[in-house]
Scaffold this active site. Structure first.
Site, PDB file in Angstrom:
ATOM      1  N   TYR A 146     -63.994  18.149 -32.095  1.00 15.43           N
ATOM      2  CA  TYR A 146     -64.989  17.257 -31.474  1.00 15.43           C
ATOM      3  C   TYR A 146     -64.414  15.844 -31.322  1.00 15.43           C
ATOM      4  CZ  TYR A 146     -69.404  14.741 -30.795  1.00 15.43           C
ATOM      5  OH  TYR A 146     -70.399  13.943 -30.300  1.00 15.43           O
ATOM      6  N   LYS A 150     -63.656  13.700 -27.845  1.00 11.16           N
ATOM      7  CA  LYS A 150     -64.326  12.431 -27.524  1.00 11.16           C
ATOM      8  C   LYS A 150     -63.312  11.288 -27.402  1.00 11.16           C
ATOM      9  CE  LYS A 150     -68.578  14.048 -27.276  1.00 11.16           C
ATOM     10  NZ  LYS A 150     -69.265  14.152 -25.977  1.00 11.16           N
ATOM     11  N   PRO A 182     -82.422  17.626 -30.519  1.00 11.03           N
ATOM     12  CA  PRO A 182     -82.623  19.045 -30.852  1.00 11.03           C
ATOM     13  C   PRO A 182     -81.371  19.714 -31.419  1.00 11.03           C
ATOM     14  CG  PRO A 182     -83.744  18.536 -28.818  1.00 11.03           C
ATOM     15  CD  PRO A 182     -82.979  17.299 -29.190  1.00 11.03           C
TER      16      PRO A 182
HETATM   17  P1  NAD Z   1     -78.251  18.323 -27.252  1.00 14.19           P
HETATM   18  O1  NAD Z   1     -76.960  18.797 -27.818  1.00 14.19           O
HETATM   19  O2  NAD Z   1     -79.484  18.515 -28.064  1.00 14.19           O
HETATM   20  O3  NAD Z   1     -78.493  18.984 -25.828  1.00 14.19           O
HETATM   21  C1  NAD Z   1     -77.423  19.309 -25.025  1.00 14.19           C
HETATM   22  C2  NAD Z   1     -77.902  19.668 -23.630  1.00 14.19           C
HETATM   23  O4  NAD Z   1     -76.738  20.050 -22.894  1.00 14.19           O
HETATM   24  C3  NAD Z   1     -78.870  20.841 -23.567  1.00 14.19           C
HETATM   25  O5  NAD Z   1     -79.968  20.496 -22.748  1.00 14.19           O
HETATM   26  C4  NAD Z   1     -78.034  21.946 -22.932  1.00 14.19           C
HETATM   27  O6  NAD Z   1     -78.788  22.855 -22.169  1.00 14.19           O
HETATM   28  C5  NAD Z   1     -77.065  21.142 -22.079  1.00 14.19           C
HETATM   29  N1  NAD Z   1     -75.849  21.857 -21.741  1.00 14.19           N
HETATM   30  C6  NAD Z   1     -75.090  22.611 -22.559  1.00 14.19           C
HETATM   31  N2  NAD Z   1     -74.056  23.139 -21.884  1.00 14.19           N
HETATM   32  C7  NAD Z   1     -74.142  22.668 -20.602  1.00 14.19           C
HETATM   33  C8  NAD Z   1     -73.383  22.875 -19.431  1.00 14.19           C
HETATM   34  N3  NAD Z   1     -72.309  23.676 -19.444  1.00 14.19           N
HETATM   35  N4  NAD Z   1     -73.758  22.245 -18.291  1.00 14.19           N
HETATM   36  C9  NAD Z   1     -74.866  21.456 -18.287  1.00 14.19           C
HETATM   37  N5  NAD Z   1     -75.631  21.238 -19.371  1.00 14.19           N
HETATM   38  C10 NAD Z   1     -75.287  21.860 -20.509  1.00 14.19           C
HETATM   39  O7  NAD Z   1     -78.114  16.797 -26.820  1.00 14.19           O
HETATM   40  P2  NAD Z   1     -77.524  15.554 -27.617  1.00 14.19           P
HETATM   41  O8  NAD Z   1     -77.442  15.792 -29.083  1.00 14.19           O
HETATM   42  O9  NAD Z   1     -78.274  14.400 -27.086  1.00 14.19           O
HETATM   43  O10 NAD Z   1     -76.006  15.473 -27.114  1.00 14.19           O
HETATM   44  C11 NAD Z   1     -75.720  15.051 -25.794  1.00 14.19           C
HETATM   45  C12 NAD Z   1     -74.345  14.413 -25.773  1.00 14.19           C
HETATM   46  O11 NAD Z   1     -74.317  13.324 -26.705  1.00 14.19           O
HETATM   47  C13 NAD Z   1     -73.189  15.330 -26.158  1.00 14.19           C
HETATM   48  O12 NAD Z   1     -72.074  15.042 -25.339  1.00 14.19           O
HETATM   49  C14 NAD Z   1     -72.898  14.926 -27.602  1.00 14.19           C
HETATM   50  O13 NAD Z   1     -71.559  15.176 -27.975  1.00 14.19           O
HETATM   51  C15 NAD Z   1     -73.180  13.445 -27.529  1.00 14.19           C
HETATM   52  N6  NAD Z   1     -73.440  12.813 -28.820  1.00 14.19           N
HETATM   53  C16 NAD Z   1     -74.481  13.249 -29.583  1.00 14.19           C
HETATM   54  C17 NAD Z   1     -74.700  12.658 -30.828  1.00 14.19           C
HETATM   55  C18 NAD Z   1     -75.810  13.117 -31.731  1.00 14.19           C
HETATM   56  O14 NAD Z   1     -75.804  12.747 -32.922  1.00 14.19           O
HETATM   57  N7  NAD Z   1     -76.777  13.884 -31.251  1.00 14.19           N
HETATM   58  C19 NAD Z   1     -73.857  11.620 -31.257  1.00 14.19           C
HETATM   59  C20 NAD Z   1     -72.819  11.195 -30.439  1.00 14.19           C
HETATM   60  C21 NAD Z   1     -72.623  11.801 -29.210  1.00 14.19           C
END
Ligand code: NAD
Length: 245
Positions: A146, A150, A182
């Site tokens: 991961y 990133k 989620p």
């Molecule tokens: P999440 O992981 O809960 O939801 C991810 C969404 O991505 C879902 O709606 C899913 O259907 C969609 N998805 C998955 N595969 C896909 C594809 N191939 N094409 C299109 N959509 C697709 O959401 P989150 O936790 O808000 O994470 C979103 C982004 O933020 C990610 O890139 C994650 O790495 C990043 N991020 C999250 C956090 C955290 O703590 N949640 C922290 C830093 C970065």
């Protein structure tokens, strides 16, 4: 006054979490928002709230090319799709490496490359790429691939910013800490000890709380808006002080 009136914004992974909060926040600020995801059901609930929606799997080159051809120029492209794989290098086989890089990095390259020409032809726009503070900035235990993906997002962001700055394109990365979404809830449940997992996530946040998706959406609205007209090529940390301790 609404800050994004007259702008069209496309969001990937808008079905839930940060992408959803950002899509709703940009719409609230007057943008025309095209919310995309692979999940039709979560998109349907956004359509109910007046957003345009489109099923889009960013791992599918044909689908991305078709979306770019249909939609044309956008003012804001928020590449949010990504996945958190757990484990150290010793847990990461080549299939997991490839899957993580395919979604977190290659699909983002694909989206940027597909939408850039129309953005340039239209005079510019703002690209926002989802990285993480766990990247080239800090490490977290058990986030080997991961963090590697990133870090690549930040490199890609800076390269695009440098190459297209004279074409009116701004390109920034955002680097959140721990955000209550989620998938984070799923990951905490998957450990088998939800309370311990939540306590461990909280322990790395000196604020003593997790970010909400809406906390992150505020930064995205800023980067989407003309208020950030002089901001490009930056990895914006939004981590509640995690990387500062
Ligand atoms: P999440 O992981 O809960 O939801 C991810 C969404 O991505 C879902 O709606 C899913 O259907 C969609 N998805 C998955 N595969 C896909 C594809 N191939 N094409 C299109 N959509 C697709 O959401 P989150 O936790 O808000 O994470 C979103 C982004 O933020 C990610 O890139 C994650 O790495 C990043 N991020 C999250 C956090 C955290 O703590 N949640 C922290 C830093 C970065």
């Amino acid at each position: 006054m609404a800050r994004l009136v007259g702008k069209t914004a496309l969001v990937t992974a808008a079905g839930q979490g940060i992408g959803r909060a950002a899509a709703l926040a940009m719409a609230q600020q007057g943008a025309r928002v095209i919310a995309t995801d692979i999940n039709e059901q979560t998109l349907a609930s956004l359509a109910d709230q007046g957003l345009e929606t489109r099923v889009l799997n960013v791992r599918d080159p044909k689908a991305v090319a078709a979306a770019a051809a249909d939609i044309g120029a956008v003012d804001v492209l928020f590449n949010c799709a990504g996945f958190v794989a757990n484990g150290t290098i010793l847990d990461c086989d080549e299939a997991e490496w490839d899957a993580s890089f395919d979604l977190n990095v290659k699909a983002m390259y694909r989206m940027n490359k597909a939408f850039l020409p129309a953005m340039i032809a239209a005079g510019g726009g703002s690209i926002i790429n989802m990285a993480s503070v766990v990247s080239g900035l800090i490490a977290a235990p058990n986030r080997f691939v991961y963090g590697a993906t990133k870090a690549a997002v930040i490199g890609m962001t800076k390269a695009i910013a440098a190459d297209f700055i004279t074409k009116g394109i701004r390109c920034n990365a955002i680097c959140p800490g721990t955000v209550d979404t989620p998938s984070l809830q799923d990951r905490m449940r998957a450990t088998g000890d939800y309370d311990a997992a939540r306590a461990a996530f909280l322990a790395r946040q000196p604020t003593g709380k997790l970010a909400s998706a809406e906390d992150i959406a505020g930064l995205i609205v800023f980067l989407a808006s003309d208020e950030s007209a002089f901001v490009t090529g930056v990895a914006h940390v939004i981590d509640g002080g995690w990387s500062n301790t």
